[in-house]
Design a protein around this motif. Structure first.
Motif, short mmCIF file in Angstrom:
data_model
loop_
_atom_site.label_atom_id
_atom_site.label_comp_id
_atom_site.label_asym_id
_atom_site.label_seq_id
_atom_site.Cartn_x
_atom_site.Cartn_y
_atom_site.Cartn_z
N THR A 221 0.85 -1.47 0.16
CA THR A 221 -0.10 -0.18 0.08
C THR A 221 0.83 1.23 0.00
OG1 THR A 221 -0.18 0.19 2.54
CG2 THR A 221 -1.91 -1.12 1.34
N ILE A 222 0.22 2.36 -0.45
CA ILE A 222 1.03 3.73 -0.42
C ILE A 222 -0.04 4.40 0.16
CG2 ILE A 222 2.00 5.76 -1.33
CD1 ILE A 222 2.66 3.50 -3.96
N ASN A 223 0.40 5.09 1.32
CA ASN A 223 -0.55 6.17 2.25
C ASN A 223 0.07 7.54 2.37
OD1 ASN A 223 -2.77 4.12 3.02
ND2 ASN A 223 -1.19 3.01 3.88
N ASP A 224 -0.77 8.37 2.27
CA ASP A 224 -0.24 9.76 2.83
C ASP A 224 -0.15 10.03 4.10
OD1 ASP A 224 -2.78 10.40 3.69
OD2 ASP A 224 -3.65 11.56 2.14
N PHE A 225 0.29 11.37 4.70
CA PHE A 225 0.52 11.64 5.90
C PHE A 225 -0.67 11.21 6.77
CE2 PHE A 225 -0.74 15.55 3.99
CZ PHE A 225 -1.35 16.02 5.12
N GLN A 226 -1.81 11.32 6.29
CA GLN A 226 -3.16 11.17 7.03
C GLN A 226 -3.72 9.75 7.01
OE1 GLN A 226 -5.44 14.50 5.31
NE2 GLN A 226 -5.03 15.59 6.99
N ALA A 227 -2.93 8.69 6.64
CA ALA A 227 -3.20 7.22 6.23
C ALA A 227 -4.35 7.07 5.05
CB ALA A 227 -3.63 6.61 7.61
N ASN A 228 -4.28 8.16 4.22
CA ASN A 228 -5.17 7.53 2.86
C ASN A 228 -4.37 6.97 2.03
OD1 ASN A 228 -7.45 9.55 4.06
ND2 ASN A 228 -6.20 11.06 3.61
#
Length: 115
Positions: free
Chosen positions: A28-35
């Motif tokens: 997975t790849i997530n942004d800093f807000q875990a999206n």
């Protein structure tokens, strides 16, 4: 952005597999807000011990045997090891959501027969 390897790659480092088998590569790849981040620029490659690419680069596709698919909140590719020699390999993923020079790697140890 963070990349997280998903099972079976999270079970050992290096991941041990038998040559000739298919390894389900999922992450997975997530942004800093875990999206979850969908990034069409994702590429995957398998490098030998000398740093030479032996599989890839693999890009986004419609079928996990031909390209990286996005299924739900994960990326998936079925890495075939047929024809590869026994030894240590490096699985490498890169994408544009990070620093262009940054890559994510995971070690894979291939051997003939079950060990």
């Amino acid at each position: 952005y963070t990349l997280t390897w998903l099972p079976p790659l999270t079970t050992a480092d290096p991941y041990r597999a038998e040559t000739g088998r298919t390894i389900p590569v999922e992450f997975t790849i997530n942004d800093f807000q875990a999206n979850f981040v969908i990034d069409q620029s994702v590429t995957l490659g398998l490098l030998d011990v000398h740093g030479d690419t032996v599989v890839g680069p693999i890009r986004i596709g419609n079928d996990p045997t031909q390209g990286i698919t996005i299924q739900g909140r994960k990326y998936h590719y079925n890495l075939r090891t047929t024809g590869l020699a026994d030894g240590l390999y490096t699985l490498r993923v890169s994408y544009n959501s990070t620093d262009p020079d940054q890559t994510f790697v995971y070690a894979i140890q291939l051997s003939s027969g079950k060990k």
